[in-house]
Write a protein that holds these residues in place. Sequence first.
Motif, mmCIF file in Angstrom:
data_model
loop_
_atom_site.group_PDB
_atom_site.id
_atom_site.type_symbol
_atom_site.label_atom_id
_atom_site.label_comp_id
_atom_site.label_asym_id
_atom_site.label_seq_id
_atom_site.Cartn_x
_atom_site.Cartn_y
_atom_site.Cartn_z
ATOM 1 N N VAL A 146 0.845 -1.196 0.000
ATOM 2 C CA VAL A 146 0.000 0.000 0.000
ATOM 3 C C VAL A 146 0.881 1.247 0.000
ATOM 4 O O VAL A 146 0.642 2.190 -0.773
ATOM 5 C CB VAL A 146 -0.972 0.013 1.201
ATOM 6 C CG1 VAL A 146 -1.688 1.363 1.309
ATOM 7 C CG2 VAL A 146 -1.974 -1.121 1.102
ATOM 8 N N MET A 147 1.900 1.272 0.839
ATOM 9 C CA MET A 147 2.782 2.433 0.903
ATOM 10 C C MET A 147 3.372 2.744 -0.470
ATOM 11 O O MET A 147 3.415 3.904 -0.895
ATOM 12 C CB MET A 147 3.890 2.202 1.928
ATOM 13 C CG MET A 147 3.410 2.156 3.359
ATOM 14 S SD MET A 147 4.771 1.707 4.482
ATOM 15 C CE MET A 147 3.874 1.077 5.882
ATOM 16 N N LYS A 148 3.807 1.731 -1.162
ATOM 17 C CA LYS A 148 4.384 1.933 -2.500
ATOM 18 C C LYS A 148 3.327 2.400 -3.491
ATOM 19 O O LYS A 148 3.589 3.294 -4.304
ATOM 20 C CB LYS A 148 5.053 0.645 -2.983
ATOM 21 C CG LYS A 148 6.291 0.297 -2.173
ATOM 22 C CD LYS A 148 6.812 -1.095 -2.513
ATOM 23 C CE LYS A 148 7.930 -1.489 -1.556
ATOM 24 N NZ LYS A 148 8.284 -2.916 -1.680
ATOM 25 N N ARG A 149 2.116 1.816 -3.436
ATOM 26 C CA ARG A 149 1.056 2.210 -4.371
ATOM 27 C C ARG A 149 0.643 3.667 -4.198
ATOM 28 O O ARG A 149 0.211 4.292 -5.162
ATOM 29 C CB ARG A 149 -0.172 1.310 -4.207
ATOM 30 C CG ARG A 149 -0.054 -0.008 -4.927
ATOM 31 C CD ARG A 149 -1.409 -0.712 -5.065
ATOM 32 N NE ARG A 149 -2.063 -1.011 -3.817
ATOM 33 C CZ ARG A 149 -1.837 -2.081 -3.074
ATOM 34 N NH1 ARG A 149 -0.944 -2.978 -3.437
ATOM 35 N NH2 ARG A 149 -2.500 -2.275 -1.949
ATOM 36 N N ILE A 150 0.756 4.199 -2.987
ATOM 37 C CA ILE A 150 0.347 5.590 -2.771
ATOM 38 C C ILE A 150 1.519 6.555 -2.930
ATOM 39 O O ILE A 150 1.394 7.739 -2.642
ATOM 40 C CB ILE A 150 -0.368 5.785 -1.419
ATOM 41 C CG1 ILE A 150 0.544 5.500 -0.232
ATOM 42 C CG2 ILE A 150 -1.642 4.941 -1.371
ATOM 43 C CD1 ILE A 150 -0.068 5.808 1.136
ATOM 44 N N ASN A 180 5.425 17.076 -3.145
ATOM 45 C CA ASN A 180 5.686 17.151 -4.583
ATOM 46 C C ASN A 180 5.736 15.786 -5.253
ATOM 47 O O ASN A 180 5.747 15.700 -6.469
ATOM 48 C CB ASN A 180 6.965 17.930 -4.864
ATOM 49 C CG ASN A 180 8.194 17.290 -4.244
ATOM 50 O OD1 ASN A 180 8.092 16.351 -3.467
ATOM 51 N ND2 ASN A 180 9.352 17.821 -4.567
ATOM 52 N N GLN A 181 5.753 14.695 -4.495
ATOM 53 C CA GLN A 181 5.791 13.349 -5.064
ATOM 54 C C GLN A 181 4.402 12.741 -5.230
ATOM 55 O O GLN A 181 4.213 11.853 -6.045
ATOM 56 C CB GLN A 181 6.586 12.398 -4.155
ATOM 57 C CG GLN A 181 8.032 12.754 -3.998
ATOM 58 C CD GLN A 181 8.689 11.913 -2.908
ATOM 59 O OE1 GLN A 181 8.147 11.801 -1.809
ATOM 60 N NE2 GLN A 181 9.816 11.323 -3.218
ATOM 61 N N ASN A 183 1.335 13.720 -6.347
ATOM 62 C CA ASN A 183 0.493 13.860 -7.531
ATOM 63 C C ASN A 183 0.874 12.871 -8.614
ATOM 64 O O ASN A 183 0.017 12.242 -9.220
ATOM 65 C CB ASN A 183 0.537 15.297 -8.062
ATOM 66 C CG ASN A 183 -0.167 16.257 -7.141
ATOM 67 O OD1 ASN A 183 -1.034 15.856 -6.381
ATOM 68 N ND2 ASN A 183 0.215 17.505 -7.182
ATOM 69 N N ALA A 184 2.148 12.716 -8.866
ATOM 70 C CA ALA A 184 2.599 11.774 -9.893
ATOM 71 C C ALA A 184 2.243 10.350 -9.494
ATOM 72 O O ALA A 184 1.742 9.570 -10.307
ATOM 73 C CB ALA A 184 4.098 11.906 -10.104
ATOM 74 N N ALA A 185 2.470 9.984 -8.245
ATOM 75 C CA ALA A 185 2.219 8.614 -7.803
ATOM 76 C C ALA A 185 0.737 8.276 -7.815
ATOM 77 O O ALA A 185 0.359 7.170 -8.161
ATOM 78 C CB ALA A 185 2.779 8.408 -6.402
ATOM 79 N N ASN A 186 -0.096 9.216 -7.435
ATOM 80 C CA ASN A 186 -1.516 8.908 -7.311
ATOM 81 C C ASN A 186 -2.270 8.999 -8.629
ATOM 82 O O ASN A 186 -3.444 8.717 -8.672
ATOM 83 C CB ASN A 186 -2.157 9.749 -6.221
ATOM 84 C CG ASN A 186 -1.712 9.269 -4.861
ATOM 85 O OD1 ASN A 186 -1.320 8.116 -4.708
ATOM 86 N ND2 ASN A 186 -1.740 10.130 -3.878
ATOM 87 N N GLY A 187 -1.574 9.316 -9.684
ATOM 88 C CA GLY A 187 -2.160 9.231 -11.004
ATOM 89 C C GLY A 187 -2.156 7.804 -11.513
ATOM 90 O O GLY A 187 -2.821 7.479 -12.490
ATOM 91 N N ASN A 188 -1.411 6.925 -10.837
ATOM 92 C CA ASN A 188 -1.339 5.525 -11.250
ATOM 93 C C ASN A 188 -2.641 4.830 -10.921
ATOM 94 O O ASN A 188 -3.388 5.241 -10.045
ATOM 95 C CB ASN A 188 -0.188 4.807 -10.520
ATOM 96 C CG ASN A 188 1.156 5.397 -10.873
ATOM 97 O OD1 ASN A 188 1.318 5.999 -11.923
ATOM 98 N ND2 ASN A 188 2.119 5.226 -9.985
ATOM 99 N N SER A 189 -2.897 3.721 -11.589
ATOM 100 C CA SER A 189 -4.114 2.967 -11.325
ATOM 101 C C SER A 189 -4.004 2.235 -9.994
ATOM 102 O O SER A 189 -2.915 1.958 -9.521
ATOM 103 C CB SER A 189 -4.363 1.981 -12.459
ATOM 104 O OG SER A 189 -3.332 1.040 -12.496
ATOM 105 N N ARG A 190 -5.142 1.878 -9.426
ATOM 106 C CA ARG A 190 -5.181 1.162 -8.156
ATOM 107 C C ARG A 190 -4.604 -0.173 -8.378
ATOM 108 O O ARG A 190 -4.484 -1.130 -8.035
ATOM 109 C CB ARG A 190 -6.609 1.061 -7.633
ATOM 110 C CG ARG A 190 -7.108 2.368 -7.121
ATOM 111 C CD ARG A 190 -8.519 2.138 -6.578
ATOM 112 N NE ARG A 190 -9.111 3.379 -6.222
ATOM 113 C CZ ARG A 190 -9.761 4.180 -7.051
ATOM 114 N NH1 ARG A 190 -9.950 3.894 -8.280
ATOM 115 N NH2 ARG A 190 -10.277 5.298 -6.614
#
Length: 190
Positions: A146-150, A180-181, A183-190
């Motif tokens: 989960v930590m990595k996915r978010i 700053n990190q 927005n880019a990470a949370n654009g990824n799919s679940r």
Amino acid sequence: MQHSQEPIRTPRLILRQWQPSDLPVYAALNADPEVRRFWPTLLTRAQSDEQAEGFQRHIEEHGFGFWALEVPGVAPFVGFTGLMRVDSSMPFAPGVEIGWRLAREHWGKGYVTEAARAALADGFGRLGLSEIVSYAVVGNEASFSVMKRIGMNRDQAGDLDIPGREALHRRAELYRVHRNQVNAANGNSR
């Protein structure tokens, strides 16, 4: 910092203040050996209620905390997800951590990832935080995933010891994410 207690809504979830009806379900969750596998002990009903009341007080005092997690149309309470001030005894204090705990029957549905993304957005948006941390006992691969996915990254300083814990549940990995990190990470799919 704005002290809002309004629920946070996602497409499937509501992160909200605790209610008395949450307490028996939370106690059952804390009495489940699989849910508590990476914690030193199971919690009694009194300990579980005390913990939930502490989470509720934190939300009242700070406008954020470990929110009760509701899945409308599925379950009125499945666990918690949210942000909390780091205990001063932790080696990485002061700071704000993201955390979660979910009843086993709701694992594997993406609820924690969805709720955690909403909590991060609230922390970096409304609360104006610059960094959020999280930690889990070594071996807790589900939490690390989960930590990595978010969008969180493992701290380069290495593992740490959680104060007051016995050896089996003491060693933990620390993760961090900066504003700053996210927005880019949370654009990824679940």
